[in-house]
Design an enzyme around this catalytic site. Structure first.
Site, PDB file in Angstrom:
ATOM      1  N   THR A  77       2.759   3.681  -0.630  1.00  0.00           N
ATOM      2  CA  THR A  77       4.215   3.816  -0.642  1.00  0.00           C
ATOM      3  C   THR A  77       4.604   5.104   0.067  1.00  0.00           C
ATOM      4  OG1 THR A  77       4.363   2.564  -2.699  1.00  0.00           O
ATOM      5  CG2 THR A  77       6.256   3.948  -2.125  1.00  0.00           C
ATOM      6  N   GLN A 184      -3.538  -4.023   2.143  1.00  0.00           N
ATOM      7  CA  GLN A 184      -4.305  -5.197   1.692  1.00  0.00           C
ATOM      8  C   GLN A 184      -5.498  -5.467   2.600  1.00  0.00           C
ATOM      9  OE1 GLN A 184      -3.887  -7.195  -1.009  1.00  0.00           O
ATOM     10  NE2 GLN A 184      -2.167  -5.990  -1.746  1.00  0.00           N
ATOM     11  N   HIS A 206      -6.503   2.536  -4.436  1.00  0.00           N
ATOM     12  CA  HIS A 206      -6.670   1.650  -5.603  1.00  0.00           C
ATOM     13  C   HIS A 206      -6.749   0.178  -5.238  1.00  0.00           C
ATOM     14  CE1 HIS A 206      -2.583  -0.108  -6.514  1.00  0.00           C
ATOM     15  NE2 HIS A 206      -2.155   0.924  -5.796  1.00  0.00           N
ATOM     16  N   THR A 245      -0.705  20.692  -3.098  1.00  0.00           N
ATOM     17  CA  THR A 245      -2.121  20.856  -3.416  1.00  0.00           C
ATOM     18  C   THR A 245      -2.817  19.499  -3.422  1.00  0.00           C
ATOM     19  OG1 THR A 245      -1.630  22.815  -4.719  1.00  0.00           O
ATOM     20  CG2 THR A 245      -3.732  21.708  -5.172  1.00  0.00           C
ATOM     21  N   CYS A 331      10.152 -10.414 -11.435  1.00  0.00           N
ATOM     22  CA  CYS A 331      11.059 -10.127 -12.533  1.00  0.00           C
ATOM     23  C   CYS A 331      12.024  -9.032 -12.094  1.00  0.00           C
ATOM     24  CB  CYS A 331      10.282  -9.671 -13.754  1.00  0.00           C
ATOM     25  SG  CYS A 331      10.877 -10.400 -15.256  1.00  0.00           S
TER      26      CYS A 331
END
Ligand SMILES: *Cc1c(COP(=O)(O)O)cnc(C)c1O
Length: 407
Positions: A77, A184, A206, A245, A331
């Protein structure tokens, strides 16, 4: 017969568990090697800095870049925001036009929409039924005022792969910069910023067995040298482009995750793809009216997106609670909105709502795939049996001809 351990995780495109080898590499950097990588006057700092630079080499190698071209961020992001807003700020004199596509992640669409409020013009290209932009339409959209084209490497919902090398060549010929959100695609398909003519590329640890909250942005240094306006003002870290940092343990983890991915991709990905294909074949064989979404040929090898007509995706998710997957509904504050990606392919709300994304990864087993197949098929059949629409279809009624009572 062995019993399957539950729940089963088939949502690797949302996030991945940290690989044990990655965790082991990270741990000393929370404890004895806790130094600040910017401390130049003692060994704590030197140790941290050396580890950060080694990680930078590993991440650069994953995409064919050089170490000096990688900036650390907090994830994709931030990398997308820095690429898009950073280019917009730096090249405003040259032009105020940017191009992207309607199927991009919100982490690209929202910075683009923000720029629209700042006097920039953004073209949001449509896509075809498989999720591809038309390259002729892209070419026609580029003007002398265009400063950036941002098109993702692989779509996170349907897996469709954009032809990066062709887009990169087109952008180079037209004299505009090319950014790709490769969150991805990284570690799932080969990427090469030179061969593909990529000027900026976003990564997130991640999504490939590294920790959350760390990512990187590739910024081309030669031919052309890309310059960015920084988002943060501060200590001038990362050559002034990203002050703050450094997250040393996270960065070390991302580096190790990239090293493992590069070393093991050639064996790991075919194994996962075979499981994905097994899941796809078995689901489609047993549920013949299920619909595959995305480009079956040019698609992430680890992802499967299927719509199950006459079944509501959320009900299906509720019925298969021990299998972690994503549905084609998002949602929002008040209601379930069908996915904007699926809708942009031309799927109606019903089919979009009835879709499920299965995403497989390093720890997926054949036993899990077979268990998941049985559970999904059983639940779809159960829900269909309760569906009045399905009953009408069985009776030979053409649903498109039905005149519904008021909505
Ligand atoms: C997950 C994802 C992001 C966001 O990445 P973070 O590191 O979680 O901020 C951006 N783009 C795509 C395509 C993604 O899949």
């Amino acid at each position: 017969m062995t019993t399957q351990r539950l729940p089963i995780y088939l949502d690797y495109s949302a996030t991945t568990p940290v690989d044990e080898r990655v965790l082991q590499r990270m741990l000393p950097f929370f404890r004895e090697n806790f130094g600040n990588a910017a401390s130049r006057s003692h060994s704590f700092g030197w140790t941290a800095e050396a580890a950060v630079e080694q990680a930078r080499e590993h991440v650069a190698a994953l995409i064919g870049a050089s170490q000096k071209e990688m900036l650390w961020t907090s994830g994709s992001t931030e990398a997308n925001n820095l690429a898009i807003k950073g280019v917009a700020g730096m090249y405003r004199e040259k032009g105020n036009h940017l191009i992207t596509a309607v199927t991009e992640h919100k982490a690209v669409l929202d910075p683009m929409k923000h720029l629209e409020t700042q006097g920039f013009e953004v073209t949001f290209l449509p896509v075809d039924r498989l999720g591809h932009v038309d390259l002729q339409q892209l070419e026609a959209a580029i003007t002398e005022r265009t400063i950036l084209v941002s098109l993702m490497a692989a779509n996170n919902e349907i897996g469709t792969l954009h032809p990066l090398a062709a887009i990169g060549a087109l952008c180079k010929r037209k004299g505009t910069l090319f950014h790709t959100d490769a969150t991805q695609a990284a570690a799932r398909i080969p990427l090469d910023v030179e061969a593909m003519g990529i000027d900026l590329l976003s990564l997130s640890a991640h999504k490939f067995y590294g920790p959350k909250g760390v990512g990187a942005l590739y910024v081309r240094r030669r031919n052309p040298r890309v310059r960015l306006v920084p988002m943060f003002d501060g200590g001038g870290h990362e050559r002034g482009m990203r002050s703050g940092t450094l997250n040393v343990p996270g960065i070390v983890g991302m580096g190790e995750a990239a090293r493992i991915a590069k070393a093991e991709m050639a064996t790991e990905i075919p194994r996962i793809q075979a499981l994905r294909d097994r899941l796809q074949q078995r689901l489609l064989a047993r549920l013949p009216d299920a619909v595959l979404n995305g480009d079956e040929a040019a698609r992430l090898p680890t992802l499967l997106n299927i719509s199950f007509p006459y079944v509501e995706g959320e009900s299906l998710l509720m019925g298969i609670k021990d299998i972690a997957v994503s549905s084609g509904s998002a949602c929002t504050s008040a209601s379930l909105e069908p996915s904007y990606v699926l809708k942009s392919l031309g799927l109606g709300d019903e089919l979009a709502h009835s879709s499920i994304r299965f995403s497989l990864g390093r720890f997926t087993t054949e036993g899990e795939i077979d268990f998941a197949t049985d559970r999904v098929v059983a639940e779809v059949l159960r829900l269909r049996a309760m569906s009045p629409l399905w009953e009408m279809v069985q009776e030979g009624i053409d649903l498109t001809q039905v005149k519904w009572q008021s909505h």
